[in-house]
Write a protein that holds these residues in place. Structure first.
Motif, short mmCIF file in Angstrom:
data_model
loop_
_atom_site.label_atom_id
_atom_site.label_comp_id
_atom_site.label_asym_id
_atom_site.label_seq_id
_atom_site.Cartn_x
_atom_site.Cartn_y
_atom_site.Cartn_z
N GLU A 118 16.23 5.73 -15.98
CA GLU A 118 16.64 6.95 -16.69
C GLU A 118 18.06 6.79 -17.19
N ASN A 119 18.26 7.01 -18.47
CA ASN A 119 19.62 6.94 -19.01
C ASN A 119 20.06 8.32 -19.49
N GLN A 120 21.35 8.59 -19.33
CA GLN A 120 21.95 9.85 -19.77
C GLN A 120 23.26 9.54 -20.49
N GLU A 121 23.61 10.37 -21.46
CA GLU A 121 24.90 10.17 -22.13
C GLU A 121 26.02 10.51 -21.12
N TRP A 122 27.20 10.01 -21.41
CA TRP A 122 28.29 9.95 -20.45
C TRP A 122 28.59 11.27 -19.75
N LYS A 123 28.77 12.35 -20.49
CA LYS A 123 29.13 13.63 -19.89
C LYS A 123 28.05 14.13 -18.95
N SER B 88 0.81 -1.22 0.00
CA SER B 88 0.00 0.00 0.00
C SER B 88 0.85 1.27 0.00
N ASN B 89 2.10 1.13 0.38
CA ASN B 89 3.04 2.26 0.38
C ASN B 89 4.36 1.80 -0.22
N PRO B 90 4.37 1.54 -1.53
CA PRO B 90 5.55 0.95 -2.15
C PRO B 90 6.72 1.92 -2.27
N LEU B 91 7.90 1.37 -2.21
CA LEU B 91 9.11 2.15 -2.49
C LEU B 91 9.11 2.47 -3.98
N ASP B 92 9.33 3.74 -4.30
CA ASP B 92 9.27 4.20 -5.69
C ASP B 92 10.47 5.13 -5.91
N PHE B 93 11.36 4.79 -6.84
CA PHE B 93 12.55 5.61 -7.06
C PHE B 93 13.00 5.54 -8.52
N THR B 94 13.97 6.41 -8.84
CA THR B 94 14.53 6.46 -10.20
C THR B 94 15.95 5.90 -10.19
N LEU B 95 16.24 5.03 -11.13
CA LEU B 95 17.57 4.45 -11.30
C LEU B 95 18.23 5.09 -12.52
N LEU B 96 19.39 5.68 -12.31
CA LEU B 96 20.12 6.36 -13.38
C LEU B 96 21.27 5.49 -13.89
N TYR B 97 21.42 5.44 -15.21
CA TYR B 97 22.58 4.75 -15.78
C TYR B 97 23.03 5.51 -17.02
N ASN B 98 24.32 5.38 -17.35
CA ASN B 98 24.81 6.02 -18.57
C ASN B 98 24.51 5.14 -19.78
N THR B 99 24.30 5.79 -20.92
CA THR B 99 23.81 5.12 -22.12
C THR B 99 24.67 3.93 -22.52
N SER B 100 24.06 2.77 -22.55
CA SER B 100 24.72 1.52 -22.95
C SER B 100 23.66 0.43 -22.94
N GLU B 101 23.65 -0.40 -23.97
CA GLU B 101 22.69 -1.49 -24.02
C GLU B 101 22.91 -2.47 -22.87
N SER B 102 24.17 -2.69 -22.51
CA SER B 102 24.48 -3.60 -21.42
C SER B 102 23.97 -3.05 -20.09
N HIS B 103 24.21 -1.76 -19.83
CA HIS B 103 23.72 -1.15 -18.59
C HIS B 103 22.19 -1.20 -18.54
N LYS B 104 21.56 -0.95 -19.69
CA LYS B 104 20.10 -0.98 -19.76
C LYS B 104 19.58 -2.38 -19.46
N LYS B 105 20.23 -3.37 -20.02
CA LYS B 105 19.79 -4.76 -19.83
C LYS B 105 19.85 -5.14 -18.36
N ILE B 106 20.93 -4.76 -17.70
CA ILE B 106 21.08 -5.07 -16.27
C ILE B 106 20.04 -4.30 -15.46
N ALA B 107 19.84 -3.02 -15.80
CA ALA B 107 18.87 -2.21 -15.07
C ALA B 107 17.46 -2.78 -15.18
N VAL B 108 17.08 -3.23 -16.36
CA VAL B 108 15.76 -3.84 -16.57
C VAL B 108 15.62 -5.10 -15.73
#
Length: 542
Positions: A418-423, A382-402
């Motif tokens: 949420e993904n962002q380019e490296w800089k 009823s009160n779930p933990l809700d947050f944003t996970l940030l990773y830098n752009t990469s298919e591998s990072h995305k796959k692990i995050a998912v």
């Protein structure tokens, strides 16, 4: 091979002067009978667009790859990771806290100026100067160079740093306390020299190809943002006669599949990585090109302990416990990566890790404990933990995050990716504008402190968003320990403290997987830090 003692470095730290090594120990050592290709040019995939070419304003592997070619530190490494002479031909330990390096008298900058001890004094002081805003200023602190901590804190001027040119070719370091692995540390790119006159003339524009002056085996000749950085041989480099590769181009390809396809199309000599989902196929179809070697790196997620609800260790532990590291290492990646339950990789020289208690549980039991911890912290269906996970752009990072988001979903946790380019990612994490962020750390030298100092409060690359005075005390005591046994015991205490507070969730220990053309010779397969110097490479004729 990966755990071999770096004997030469140990000799140095014991106070033994090391004479200059003959030219044959440097640059490309082409075996007898090998026929070289007529065209000696290499194209390298480099993962991302570098944030800078200024060695005092970089913090990533992408940038360091290029810096090693453009700027030569006092010591460098051979193909097995051993410390060998670089810009310095020899050195000695005068006493427990004094080191003297003798520079090569034939060292030159790419514009023909001599490389002197004064250049290194200026450059190392520049790192600590708050005006430089170096993200790696903390590295000078952990080297224990006198007054480094006071200068970085803005309490003393940079010219009080304990580094001094005794004459044009003799550089002296004064430390505040003994650091037995100090010689290894001066090989890091942060301790690279920069050309004072060029920096002062052009300011932040000194790294442009038309302005750049370096002392490495190569000089930058072209930089097209998000396309390529081209380096060509520096004819003024002291050992240019032993360099074979005439040109190396670094391509910022952050899409692993695109990088792989360009390699298979013959456009690249080597990649920065291999897409995990294609590893088995490539291993079967192109075994001659697939390289897998151990790596002094750890992949982890970092929690921003300064923001709610991640100021609660129970929340951090719950998320960490629920990560099925075996699935990530074996099913998602499957190239020899090891599940990680500590920050320091097992292949680190002299490190003998002890698994924390949660690592000894089954995944089912860890999930159950994670659910209890979340409930105790006030989270439920009823009160779930809700947050944003940030990773830098990469298919591998995305796959692990998912995958991890799916694991956490079983606990009723909601995750926005949420993904962002490296800089942008670097800027965001440095400012602390995140809740949970993907991260990775590769050792700056082969000793446990290169990982454990990362989480100190003063470390802007990691610990600043942990901020534990108790942890800081453990590390500071370890760094001033009088014996290796005492130091290693404290390193284990530090890892135990990280497991207790969980400011990070270690996920896996890296291996370096990349595609390399069989025509590439001189590749440093035995270097656990993955340091590649293009001057050591050559292309064989087909």
């Amino acid at each position: 091979m990966l755990k071999n003692k770096i004997t030469q470095a140990l000799m140095m730290s014991a106070g033994m002067a090391v004479a200059a090594t003959s030219f044959s120990s440097f640059a490309a050592d082409v075996p007898a009978g090998v026929k070289l290709a007529a065209k000696q040019e290499i194209l390298r995939g480099n993962g991302a667009e570098p944030e800078s070419l200024d060695p005092h304003k970089i913090s990533g592997v992408t940038e360091s790859n290029i810096a090693r070619d453009l700027l030569e530190t006092l010591v460098i490494q051979d193909e097995n990771g051993k410390t060998i002479p670089g810009a310095a031909e020899s050195w000695k330990q005068v006493d427990d806290t004094t080191y003297v390096f003798n520079l090569r008298k034939d060292g030159k900058w790419s514009n023909g100026d001599p490389v002197t001890a004064h250049d290194f004094e200026y450059s190392i002081k520049r790192v600590t100067d708050p005006a430089t805003a170096s993200p790696y200023a903390w590295y000078i602190e952990i080297m224990r160079i006198q007054n480094g901590d006071q200068i970085v804190a803005g309490k003393k001027p940079a010219d009080t740093l304990g580094v001094k040119a005794l004459d044009d070719y003799t550089l002296e370091f004064k430390l505040s306390e003994p650091v037995p692995y100090f010689v290894k540390m001066v090989g890091h790119t942060t301790v690279s020299p920069v050309h004072k006159a060029t920096v002062e003339k052009y300011g932040d524009q000194w790294t442009k190809p038309e302005n750049f002056v370096g002392n490495g085996a190569y000089k930058v000749t072209d930089w097209v943002v998000n396309e390529r950085i081209v380096l060509e041989r520096n004819k003024n480099y002291w050992n240019d006669a032993k360099t074979v590769i005439n040109k190396v181009s670094y391509l910022p390809i952050d899409d692993q599949n695109a990088e792989m396809n360009r390699f298979l199309a013959g456009e690249l000599e080597l990649t920065s990585s291999i897409p995990p989902e294609h590893f088995k196929r490539l291993k079967k179809q192109h075994p001659e090109s697939v390289s897998v070697v151990g790596s002094l790196c750890t992949y982890y997620y970092r929690f921003n302990t300064g923001v709610k609800p991640f100021d609660d260790a129970r929340v951090r532990k719950a998320l960490s416990y629920a990560i099925n590291r075996d699935v990530v290492s074996n099913a998602l990646l499957g190239a020899g990566q090891k599940p990680a339950y500590f920050l320091t990789p097992e292949i680190t020289d002299g490190f003998d890790p002890v698994k924390p208690d949660y690592a000894k549980l089954t995944q089912k039991d860890r999930d159950a404990e994670a659910k209890k911890l979340l409930e105790a912290a006030g989270f439920s269906q009823s009160n779930p933990l809700d947050f944003t996970l940030l990773y830098n752009t990469s298919e591998s990072h995305k796959k692990i995050a998912v995958a991890l988001a799916s694991m956490w979903k079983r606990l009723g946790v909601k995750v926005t990716l949420e993904n962002q380019e490296w800089k942008t990612y670097l800027d965001t994490t440095r400012k602390g504008n995140y809740q949970v962020a993907r991260a990775g750390w590769c050792g700056d030298y082969n000793e446990a402190s290169t990982f454990l100092t990362l989480m100190q409060s003063t470390n802007t690359s990691g610990g600043i968003h942990y901020g534990s005075t108790d942890y800081d005390k453990i590390i500071n005591t370890a760094l001033s320990a009088s014996s290796d046994n005492e130091r290693n015991r404290l390193y284990l205490d530090a890892e135990a403290k990280l497991a207790e507070d969980m400011p990070i969730a270690p996920i896996y220990q890296y291996v370096n997987t990349r595609l390399i053309k069989p025509s590439v010779g001189g590749f440093p397969y035995g270097n656990a830090e993955g340091n590649i110097y293009t001057k050591d490479l050559y292309l064989k004729a087909n």
